[in-house]
Motif scaffolding. Structure first.
Motif, short mmCIF file in Angstrom:
data_model
loop_
_atom_site.label_atom_id
_atom_site.label_comp_id
_atom_site.label_asym_id
_atom_site.label_seq_id
_atom_site.Cartn_x
_atom_site.Cartn_y
_atom_site.Cartn_z
N UNK B 30 1.01 -1.14 0.13
CA UNK B 30 -0.08 0.04 0.23
C UNK B 30 0.93 1.36 0.18
N UNK B 31 0.47 2.68 0.94
CA UNK B 31 1.71 3.03 1.18
C UNK B 31 2.97 2.89 2.07
N UNK B 86 -2.86 4.23 3.82
CA UNK B 86 -2.88 5.81 4.23
C UNK B 86 -4.34 7.03 3.60
N UNK B 87 -4.60 6.30 2.14
CA UNK B 87 -5.32 6.45 1.49
C UNK B 87 -6.47 5.90 1.27
N UNK B 89 -7.36 4.97 -1.32
CA UNK B 89 -6.79 3.91 -2.71
C UNK B 89 -6.86 2.76 -1.96
N UNK B 143 -6.78 9.86 -4.59
CA UNK B 143 -6.84 9.25 -4.02
C UNK B 143 -7.26 10.06 -2.29
N UNK B 144 -8.60 10.50 -1.54
CA UNK B 144 -8.57 10.99 -0.68
C UNK B 144 -7.25 10.34 0.20
N UNK B 145 -6.18 10.75 1.28
CA UNK B 145 -5.53 10.29 1.94
C UNK B 145 -6.61 10.81 3.77
#
Lengths: 431, 363
Positions: B30-31, B86-87, B89, B143-145
């Motif tokens: 992911x992040x 984190x997001x 997505x 993508x919103x955080x």
């Protein structure tokens, strides 16, 4: 159309493109925030090398060197040599991994070796190349682990030096590794240079792809930051302290990474790179200085590039991959010179500071390109602010412009989604 | 049948077993920093040998798999998920992969505990995004955080954990053999079994899955495997890491450095302390520890070498950023655990108030 996520890139990223009439529009987006300042504010300054290594292993070294300046100390010679050796191991692993990925674009990586014959899209990739490249990366990783404690999040570089020197047995192993690395690097290079250039080679369809004529940014021998314009002429030279006065960061709402631009020229958008307010970093930017390589075999390779592609500067995708190869060989040779008992032995490996400054700057040529660190701390050495400009931020503009250019070519050439995706990923990885 | 014929038969049976036994696996970050995915690439220089036991059907970083293809994938056997959520997505990918995967493995400190990005939880206020040029280019939305970083278990059910920043290759290979290569001959999974606590090793050798929520690491604290000599723990003076070059043979905590080893799960072999730097807890809390921060405060304060109140107060004041040190990798999961405990206590109290009987508070 959405390519998400993009293969081989370190930050989560994607490309979205569409057609508007007969024109294509494309955006390269980094889809996760960096979080650097937020993570570091409030931390003791001496913890920064371990925290900032999440951006890349080279940031660990850059941070330790920034802290040397903050604490006003000069590491002993053995510690400096160990840091240099660690950097060479990082360059080797970084470049070998990229070349591994390039070759893997033509080979089925995980087919069952006991099942049906391993499927290959590309018959010109000999069976040993993948193994040789990953083996070289693994050797570099082992060297980096001995020198740094861990490869991907090293721990041994501390303010004032290193936390320890290699032990006797580790020294023997480092010498073995450096000898093997050079042999592997030269063997890999024999295939790679042919693969870069041959028709239906690794870079099929990408020979003519180039980045726009943007300035290259790199550190020179004296440690000053130099901006070379697209034709190779040096146009600006400035010291570390002036970096954040010289460069600004511009934000767009459609990507989490800012764009670096020259404040003097102002931000004019992504279409005006010819005015030199945009720049890029990395191995090709370094080689475009057109200085001789520091080691013999690397210089031979650099001359081969000049014979085939013409004199520097270069902006093409094949040149970018060839630059990786030249630096791979240079790092292998340099690692051999640094990994010796005289250079890495001694009783002194660390200097203990007696005072803490309030601000520090540092720039370093990381494997992926030039990186900048800037810290402000309070009287207790607790971080108030951190600014780190990594190579992904430096090359954000380049990647956006390259994306548009590749998508436009693919749309004009009526390429399929998969063909477009592959071309995008290879081109973006090159820089 | 001749010996050669027997050998050929066994070999054919073995090959059939192996080709039938190949599990479908996914690897995703992911992040995060890709270090845990690099660990998969670098397994004993034999990433290709993964192909003997597994069919890697989804690995965006190396194979270019696309998120939009997830919906069309057959069910996966094992997913190795790295990075923090984190997001939106990241969250979407986690949910989709959980739906598809029989076994979900949180690989690395970010997925297992939230990781260093969890330090966002300590910032004084949320950052506002720097202003962008209103006349700038229009582009697709991002993508919103989220408000901070969340561990994988904060969004989906996780079956197994491989801690570390990054995951060490030995435990990663152990997890792969245990979860993916269960049908392999004993000789091949003995590597895994040798490195696991006894009960888990027994499960693996018996060809069954280890118990849910197994952590592929040791059972004690880092101190058990740290090579430094532990004498008497007396804390005279707190020292910042840049202030001393520690004695290479002696416990770091005894030399006044804050070392998390006492509250951290073993498995790394005392990697950091062996290099002369203090442990910062990337393997997560030790099995017997509920709150690593509380454990560290208790451990340090119980060793203060003074009975003078003002001296003790001076020593306590000299510590810096304890939260950032004690929860360097685990702030998200620890906060989630404490929230769960608080909610459970509230629920128990309201039930007690409602029915008049005493309910046991949830730990």
């Amino acid at each position: 159309m959405t390519v998400e996520p993009l293969r081989w890139l370190e930050s989560p990223s994607r490309v979205i493109y569409d057609l508007e009439g007969d024109r294509s529009r494309a955006w390269f987006q980094v889809t996760a925030p960096n979080d650097c300042s937020s993570m570091c504010a409030g931390r003791p300054a001496e913890e920064l090398p371990r925290i900032l290594s999440i951006f890349s292993p080279a940031h660990h070294l850059a941070s330790a060197m920034a802290l040397d300046r903050l604490f006003g100390v000069r590491p002993p010679e053995a510690a400096q040599n160990m840091r240099k050796a660690l950097l060479q191991a990082q360059i080797l692993r970084h470049h070998a991994k990229k070349l591994f990925f390039l070759v893997s674009s033509c080979v089925d990586l995980f087919s069952n070796p006991r099942g049906p014959r391993r499927r290959r899209e590309h018959s010109q990739v000999p069976s040993h190349v993948l193994g040789d490249t990953i083996h070289l990366a693994s050797l570099a990783q082992e060297a980096g682990t001995i020198l740094g404690g861990r490869f991907d999040h090293p721990v041994t570089a501390v303010p004032g030096g290193m936390s320890r020197l290699p032990k006797e047995g580790q020294m023997d192993r480092l010498v073995e590794i450096s000898e093997s690395c050079l042999k592997d690097a030269l063997r890999v290079s024999e295939f790679m240079r042919g693969g870069f250039l041959a028709e239906s080679g690794l870079l099929d369809g990408l020979f003519e792809v180039s980045i726009p004529p943007m300035a290259g940014l790199a550190l020179d021998e004296e440690g000053e930051t130099v901006l070379n314009e697209g034709s190779g002429r040096s146009i600006e030279r400035f010291s570390l302290e002036k970096v954040f006065e010289t460069f600004g960061l511009h934000y767009e709402p459609w990507t989490y990474r800012p764009f670096v631009y020259l404040k003097e020229k102002g931000w004019k958008g992504l279409d005006s790179s010819a005015e030199n307010e945009l720049s890029f970093v990395g191995p090709l930017a370094r080689l475009n200085f057109n200085k001789a390589s520091k080691t013999d075999k690397a210089e031979e390779e650099r001359q081969r590039l000049i014979n085939k592609l013409g004199p520097f500067p270069h902006l093409s995708v094949p040149a970018a991959f060839w630059a990786l190869l030249i630096e791979l060989i240079q790092s292998a040779e340099s690692l051999g010179k640094l990994c010796n008992r005289d250079g890495l032995a001694g009783s002194e490996f660390r200097v203990i500071p007696s005072s803490v400054g309030r601000k520090t700057f540092f720039a370093m040529e990381a494997p992926e390109g030039l990186i900048f660190h800037h810290y402000e701390v309070d009287e207790r050495g607790i971080v108030k602010d951190v600014q780190v400009v990594d190579s992904e931020t430096q090359n954000n503009a380049l990647r956006c412009l390259l994306t548009r250019s590749v998508v436009a070519d693919c749309v004009a050439g009526k390429k399929t989604f998969d063909e477009t995706k592959k071309m995008l990923e290879i081109c973006l990885m090159a820089f | 049948m001749s010996e050669a014929g027997l050998a050929m038969s066994f070999s054919r049976v073995g090959m059939n077993q192996m080709s039938q036994a190949r599990k479908k696996i996914a690897v995703f970050t992911a992040t995060g920093c890709r270090a845990c995915e690099n660990a998969v690439l670098d397994i004993h220089f034999q990433v290709g040998s993964l192909g003997r036991m597994a069919e890697v059907v989804f690995w965006p970083y190396v194979l270019g798999s696309q998120l939009q293809d997830l919906a069309e994938l057959d069910d996966l056997d094992v997913c190795f998920f790295s990075g923090a959520i984190r997001t939106e997505s990241d969250e979407k990918a986690a949910l989709e992969l959980r739906k598809k995967s029989k076994i979900m493995v949180a690989s690395g400190a970010c997925a297992a505990f939230g990781g260093m990005r969890g330090l966002l939880g300590l910032r004084a206020k949320a950052e506002t995004a720097p202003a962008s040029d209103p006349a700038g280019e229009a582009g697709p939305p991002l993508p919103a955080e989220g408000a901070g970083a969340v561990a994988l278990s904060g969004k989906v059910e996780v079956d197994y954990f491989i801690p570390g920043c990054p995951v060490p290759q030995n435990f990663l290979w152990t997890a792969i053999q245990s979860l993916v290569g269960r049908s392999l001959p004993l000789s091949r999974i003995s590597f895994a079994a040798a490195r696991l606590p006894e009960k888990i090793a027994q499960a693996v050798l018996s060809g069954v899955l280890p118990p849910k929520e197994t952590v592929f690491a040791g059972e004690k604290a880092v101190c058990a495997s740290c090579s430094r000599a532990k004498e008497e723990k007396r804390f005279e003076l707190f020292k910042r890491p840049y202030e001393i070059s520690p004695d290479p043979g002696r416990c770091l905590l005894e030399q006044g450095l804050i070392c998390q080893g006492i509250a951290t799960r073993e498995g790394c072999g005392g990697l950091c302390t062996g290099c002369g730097v203090a442990c910062r807890g990337c393997f997560g809390k030790a099995p017997a520890v509920y709150d690593p921060g509380a454990k560290m405060v208790s451990a340090i304060s119980s060793t203060f070498d003074s009975t003078d109140a003002s001296r003790i107060e001076d020593m306590a004041d000299s510590f810096v950023d304890l939260a950032g040190s004690f929860y360097r990798y685990s702030l998200p999961t620890q906060c989630a655990l404490l929230s769960k405990g608080a909610e459970g206590k509230k629920r128990a109290e309201s039930e007690e108030a409602g029915c008049g009987c005493k309910a046991e508070p949830v730990a």
